[in-house]
Design an enzyme around this catalytic site. Sequence first.
Site, short mmCIF file in Angstrom:
data_model
loop_
_atom_site.label_atom_id
_atom_site.label_comp_id
_atom_site.label_asym_id
_atom_site.label_seq_id
_atom_site.Cartn_x
_atom_site.Cartn_y
_atom_site.Cartn_z
N LYS A 274 -78.42 -38.47 21.11
CA LYS A 274 -78.38 -38.16 22.54
C LYS A 274 -79.07 -36.83 22.82
O LYS A 274 -79.55 -36.59 23.92
CB LYS A 274 -76.92 -38.09 23.00
CG LYS A 274 -76.19 -39.42 22.93
CD LYS A 274 -74.67 -39.26 23.06
CE LYS A 274 -73.98 -40.63 22.99
NZ LYS A 274 -72.50 -40.49 23.01
N LEU A 275 -79.04 -35.98 21.83
CA LEU A 275 -79.72 -34.69 21.94
C LEU A 275 -80.76 -34.64 20.83
O LEU A 275 -80.48 -35.03 19.69
CB LEU A 275 -78.70 -33.55 21.76
CG LEU A 275 -79.22 -32.13 22.06
CD1 LEU A 275 -79.38 -31.96 23.58
CD2 LEU A 275 -78.24 -31.07 21.53
#
Lengths: 300, 300, 300, 300
Positions: A274-275
């Site tokens: 997600k990051l």
Amino acid sequence: MKSVKQLDVKPGMSVKELVEEMSKSGVFGAGRIAQALQILKDMKDDKSCVKFFGLAGAMVPGGMKNIIIDMLKNGYIDVLVTTGANLTHDLIEALGFEHYQGTSQVDDKELHKKGIDRIYETFMPNKVYVELEKFFNEHFKELKDENNIKEFLWKIGSMLKKESILKTCYDKKIPIFCPGIADSGIGLMMWGHLAKGEKVELRALEDLKEMMDIAWTAKKTGVIYIGGGVPKNYIQQAMQLTKGASYGIQITMDRPEPGGSSGAELREGISWGKLNEKAKHVNVICDATIALPLIYAAVK
Amino acid sequence: MKSVKQLDVKPGMSVKELVEEMSKSGVFGAGRIAQALQILKDMKDDKSCVKFFGLAGAMVPGGMKNIIIDMLKNGYIDVLVTTGANLTHDLIEALGFEHYQGTSQVDDKELHKKGIDRIYETFMPNKVYVELEKFFNEHFKELKDENNIKEFLWKIGSMLKKESILKTCYDKKIPIFCPGIADSGIGLMMWGHLAKGEKVELRALEDLKEMMDIAWTAKKTGVIYIGGGVPKNYIQQAMQLTKGASYGIQITMDRPEPGGSSGAELREGISWGKLNEKAKHVNVICDATIALPLIYAAVK
Amino acid sequence: MKSVKQLDVKPGMSVKELVEEMSKSGVFGAGRIAQALQILKDMKDDKSCVKFFGLAGAMVPGGMKNIIIDMLKNGYIDVLVTTGANLTHDLIEALGFEHYQGTSQVDDKELHKKGIDRIYETFMPNKVYVELEKFFNEHFKELKDENNIKEFLWKIGSMLKKESILKTCYDKKIPIFCPGIADSGIGLMMWGHLAKGEKVELRALEDLKEMMDIAWTAKKTGVIYIGGGVPKNYIQQAMQLTKGASYGIQITMDRPEPGGSSGAELREGISWGKLNEKAKHVNVICDATIALPLIYAAVK
Amino acid sequence: MKSVKQLDVKPGMSVKELVEEMSKSGVFGAGRIAQALQILKDMKDDKSCVKFFGLAGAMVPGGMKNIIIDMLKNGYIDVLVTTGANLTHDLIEALGFEHYQGTSQVDDKELHKKGIDRIYETFMPNKVYVELEKFFNEHFKELKDENNIKEFLWKIGSMLKKESILKTCYDKKIPIFCPGIADSGIGLMMWGHLAKGEKVELRALEDLKEMMDIAWTAKKTGVIYIGGGVPKNYIQQAMQLTKGASYGIQITMDRPEPGGSSGAELREGISWGKLNEKAKHVNVICDATIALPLIYAAVK
């Protein structure tokens, strides 16, 4: 290693100068405020970056509405995800009502008798719901056939004359997502009609198409989370379709240790994709009504 | 005034006896655990009380699934409201996967390479999503026409063979609401089909009818909140249709001062009419994975 | 990797069995309670380990006194470091007074009129100070020439007939350190005599000799911190004379991010040499009035 | 009732203007920052008010030293109570060392090998202790006969050439109390000499005379607490000799619910007579490295 420069304050100093000092001390809350400012700038300057903004918590009753509107107008927010509650309070103010400075040291029974609803130390007259109901009665026909929550919210925005988050998103055509719309005063008002046997087309998953499409097609992405809840998590899951957000700012008072998404440190998102592993990111542990104005006044 | 009896522990003592001791000290966290136990008992014994249970936080990855199932089976929960995330993790385990004991002191980049998703200190292999996708591919046709989220979730429950929250709610016909379903792995899997141009009927507000009806027709109501978020708030708004909940238990680590609903003390609900002014209620400031097993083992 | 076993509770289960279940789930608060139990056992079983116990927070007003006494009597504590406040409340109870179960939802002005002192939700009649003063008047001569705080506290312990922390430390000859003694009711009572021109010999640094000597000569050391403050930090600095503590348990609600010693995670101590790099250690983020009885009842 | 004015930020705005905006929103963290500013101003303008400042937490490693010095020089602090740790870090910087901007995402074993001590995300080379020891060796004779901690600290201050908290207190003759001096690097250095058989006269309770005398003779008092611990509690107990403080500001991240003094809301002091029932007071729930510069830059 950079040294922790003892922070200096000067008479009449600007917010920008103060946060500049905080960047020189560079540690703890002050250091993180300064990092957040830098990441916000970088995110803004990166023309290929689509900026997702997750807004939870009682931010309209907490006085943050104008900052959000200003950020929407000035290109700090490309996609807004928020709670039904914030939109309801935004709408309430757009209909001419206000919130009031109260106190938490109060007898809630007395407030109940007086028709005052309490949000920690903000007070709101319960009668706002009468006006809200009137608004939805008047406009029900225009709203009932909308099957997409974003379009539904834009439509509400189009009906408003007063400056508001809803109106600004509509005017600027900024996608506004609210997956938990059923959980809000707005949802309640629509339910009033459902309960009378009328039909409402609003679909639960329809907006995912646009949300995911934006994430998927973005060259780069950045995320800003004020609080956690559905707004944060909904953006986080969209980030899985990207190479991971390149920028991340989170302002929250929730703790990571109990394991919930709201308090989770941003770096946890790296494991999920997600990051991005090279992302610039910072967790600011602070009441958002302090941190957000401080950071935004410094960048403005 | 009752005195604070210094709490005694004895070899081999039962959890019930420990919480009994906590009720004698009566203050701070220990006292609140004991109050929560008493309120849970009173709520259970009150045959006219409909018990709403709001479940947020990473409670399935945190090992609380069996307690929830046990509470569902034994009449502690009449209505369940939860997050899409908890249901997704419940479904993942029902499909035969497990979560793992990890650590937060880890390089998330390494985890990402290994395909491990981190939830604070719980690890989950990312490949669960493959199996999840397979499940939704197989069952899409049965699910796509459901327009009510509760029915949709019951239907998923009906397909499961392994003990799970979803299956138990289906088997026991316990209403399960999840307004934020779009914000979850389950939502994502359905979106996969939407993205291919298929149709999904799921309505955003449809469930409100049943939720509100249950609240409206209940003689008395009780609320139990594990964490905040949409589950808490969705129940809270339904309580406005009642005379206010007669019983309230909240277990959270969130703070009240920043103003958000998740950390708000229950008594605030009195001003809104969400909590009855004569309600027995308690806020337990504790990690739910400690407090819930402690309280439930003492009542069982 | 060990899987997160969903925790089961059973009717009549013992605390030991509950914490055993928590060890099987193994994550978040529950997992940490279980780890703390294991480390406490290991520390106890390690005959070469000297166990330092730092006690801060309102633990006597919070009902934890008997557990501390029990731990002192049963070999869980070799060295006690605590605040003057806990010792003052311990002495107050030893003189025959009690604390009371109150509430934080109260008008403090009313309490003040009634002569009730509030400690969050514990009440204490202010008149205890009259009796405390009488005690120090009677015994001043025996106390004034003591130049060592530990000896001074042991002497007070020797004067008490009722079970108490002070008496137990004296009876069992367990060193009890209280560097912040000036900051307490006990300190105040001695000051009453100082103010009249009498002399008090108590030295500020004298106890460091014994404290450091114990740390220096210990083959191995273990630390248990309930809260932070001076008790934790005073033990931490002594650990620098050792090879670092081999065991560490910390129970606190304070956060690490603002940088203070009270909320600092134990692993930070490895950098200083306060914690051995091979130490078994755990941070339990929990109200100590919940965590301590739970852990201690499971080990007893 | 005053309305919650939605807060506006402007390009180049001063900190003063920002906090003025916060006073118009008036609620949550922002509102409390604004209240703190007003109380700080009122306290300063009240010529009959003696201002007690309690400083806990890692405030020198956190970059707050210059603000404290500035407040001391400009009449915001009449009496300083702090921890031995802050004074040790102040002395370390006065001897020419610095602290460094590090990270908490680090292997503490590596830091230990490199001789770096970690304070959350601040790093400090362990070799500072060598220089510290040298300082105390050189000056031991001048320090060993001091029987009063305040005089002892002033004496250290008199030896310093670089700007520091210690030097400023000495230069301005501002009483500086540190009841927990044994719990610090300074205490350790003196213990080094004690351990060699030398004598140190420092008394544990001697300073109480002056502290209590200042409180007793003050017409009015005000209190400012950065964090809790001994500094807060030591001032609080002195307030019992007054009519209760007339002004109170507390900046902390600690919670009230576990019952400890550090997290206790100021109003609790009314029951004890530590805070006057008419006192203007506010609890700011915020990382002090954010709140203190913000408030002080606005007043300066």
